[in-house]
Design an enzyme around this catalytic site. Structure first.
Site, PDB file in Angstrom:
ATOM      1  N   SER A 176      28.147  -4.476   6.033  1.00  0.00           N
ATOM      2  CA  SER A 176      26.707  -4.228   6.126  1.00  0.00           C
ATOM      3  C   SER A 176      25.954  -5.547   6.113  1.00  0.00           C
ATOM      4  CB  SER A 176      26.223  -3.372   4.955  1.00  0.00           C
ATOM      5  OG  SER A 176      24.807  -3.282   4.943  1.00  0.00           O
ATOM      6  N   TYR A 180      25.030  -2.386  -3.834  1.00  0.00           N
ATOM      7  CA  TYR A 180      25.556  -2.064  -2.506  1.00  0.00           C
ATOM      8  C   TYR A 180      25.849  -3.347  -1.726  1.00  0.00           C
ATOM      9  CZ  TYR A 180      25.749  -0.456   2.324  1.00  0.00           C
ATOM     10  OH  TYR A 180      26.143  -0.235   3.628  1.00  0.00           O
ATOM     11  N   ALA A 187      26.379  -6.284  -2.953  1.00  0.00           N
ATOM     12  CA  ALA A 187      27.475  -6.982  -3.611  1.00  0.00           C
ATOM     13  C   ALA A 187      28.821  -6.367  -3.233  1.00  0.00           C
ATOM     14  CB  ALA A 187      27.276  -6.941  -5.125  1.00  0.00           C
TER      15      ALA A 187
END
Length: 239
Positions: A133, A143, A145
């Site tokens: 992402s 998220y 991380a």
């Protein structure tokens, strides 16, 4: 004909990736936690459904009996931002830890467990593609991380499996609107802000991501490994 496994293949990016492989005539196995949605998607695709939770070690081990004996392409797509489904932790450290673990489990551990379980079944010159992402570079708390950890793990995986000709890469999308990712919480302003950050003035599509996965899974990408391929219209420049 190749044998392809796509985790989280019932909807969104995973479905588009699976559809692209089935159109190419490959034997495709899709996995996911929601058995009903998974089997409906498999029927539409002409794929095989193997329901299990990719973040659960016992479930992954149990599913091995139903997964292919040889795998040519593995696409780790299972995941998503679990913060959308959990209460705000506020100042509660126990809740904070639980929320962070949820995203790490969903996005990192799921890929690690499935890949490790299937490594003995990977054909020489196989391809592993994990969906990352833009959040790994721009933020988004636990998220982001977790997706950054996916990139680090993939670099190690490329080293581990490279002697067998197996490649491991990350496809890192930016905004993709036609998915369940935002749980219907993304506003028109939110879309506009993200599109304004691109160089080509549009959101991404699941087909954009699937086409990139197709290339990385092809023989033409045999010397491309340990990389992060950004599919975001230039919203983040991976240079």
């Amino acid at each position: 004909m190749r044998t392809v496994v796509v985790t989280g293949g019932a909807t969104g990016i995973g479905y588009a990736v699976a559809e692209s492989f089935t159109r190419a005539g490959d034997h495709v196995v899709i996995t996911g936690r929601r058995e009903s949605a998974l089997r409906e998607a498999a029927d539409r695709l002409g794929a095989t459904a193997v329901p299990f939770d990719a973040a659960d070690p016992a479930a992954v081990a149990a599913a091995l009996a139903d997964l292919p004996a040889t795998v040519d392409v593995l696409v780790n797509n299972a995941g998503g931002n679990t913060d959308f489904d959990r209460p705000d932790d506020g100042d509660d450290l126990a809740a904070l830890a639980a929320n962070w673990r949820a995203n790490l489990d969903a996005n990192l551990l799921s890929a690690v467990l499935v890949t490790t379980a299937l490594t003995p079944r990977l054909a020489d010159d196989a391809r592993i593609v994990t969906i990352g992402s833009i959040a790994a570079r721009l933020g988004a708390n636990s998220y982001g991380a977790a997706k950054a950890a996916v990139e680090a793990w993939t670099a190690s995986l490329a080293t581990q499996l490279g002697p067998r000709g197996i490649t491991a890469n990350v496809v890192s999308p930016g905004l993709i609107v036609a998915t369940e990712f935002f749980r219907d919480r993304l506003t028109d302003d939110g879309v506009a802000q993200r599109v304004a950050a691109t160089r080509n003035g549009r959101p991404g599509t699941t087909a954009d991501v699937a086409a990139t996965v197709d290339f990385l899974a092809s023989p033409a990408a045999g010397h491309l490994t340990g990389q992060v391929v950004h599919v975001n219209g230039g919203a983040y420049l991976g240079r």
